[in-house]
Design a protein around this motif. Sequence first.
Motif: not given
Length: 301
Positions: A29-33, A40-53
């Motif tokens: 899967i490819v998500l935004p940077s 922001s920290k919250d945005q980055a965490i959301e992207i990383l969690k979403q990709g892994v899950m």
Amino acid sequence: MDYFIGIDGGGTKTAFTLYDENANVLDQIVLPSCHVLQTSKDQAIEILKQGVMTVLPDSVANDHVYIGCGLAGYGNDATLRKEIESRVAESFQGMHYRIANDAQIGLLGALEGSEGIFVIAGTGSMGLSYQNGQFKRVGGWGYTLGDEGSAYWLAKQLLQEYTKQVDGRKPRTALVDVLKNTCDLEDDYDIISFVNTKLANKRDHIASLAPIVYQLAQEDHDLAALEIYAKLAEELSSLIHSLAKDFNHPVHVSYTGGVWKGLSFIRPYLTLDDNVHLCAPKHDPCYGAYLLAKQLKDNRS
């Protein structure tokens, strides 16, 4: 069963690839940077969690997940490193993970984990070597101090060549008309407002002009464009020479970045020693991140 996730987090996207123990790709899967300076920290965490899950199968125990994470910005700046580590720790709680720079996983993927040299020539540029388990970098000083051989540098060479040809300081080639047509300029001097206003004098916007050099070389065999490629090859050769001095055996050099689209025009001007061999990348950066994850598990066994 253990699962391995390779993450390539650059300035434009975050790519996730799920592998099994034998490096078979199971999902992607490819998500935004999630770049530390762009989110922001919250945005980055959301992207990383979403990709892994998203790529992981349901009901996989966290202890059976190994993640290799290559993130832009994870370099020599201690403040940025600490911030990235904090974001990753919150994203992958209970999972095994290892963080590296996105350039490092690019090298490991391109050379399939072997020792060698990796040259990045995209919007920016830098060289990276891997030997005895250690990485060493040269270049990558940013566009105000360096980034020679990058797309930005290439575009600046194009614009400077344009001004010299318009002035008559250099012989006029197809370059002037092609640049004017591409940028929809009526007058030769409209280039000034185009760069300062439409491109906002920004690095990535200016770098977007770099493909014009390739077009000129490919379609018009333009002598000025070929001259620019010769200078570019000299800069990239300098990065390679600086790193190759550390190797006392034959070394492979691989590469990535949009500038390398012009390889057929760069290669003739590269000055490489006999023991230095240019080779196409074998795998993408996510595979390099997978190798980090696999190494993490092997070290735990």
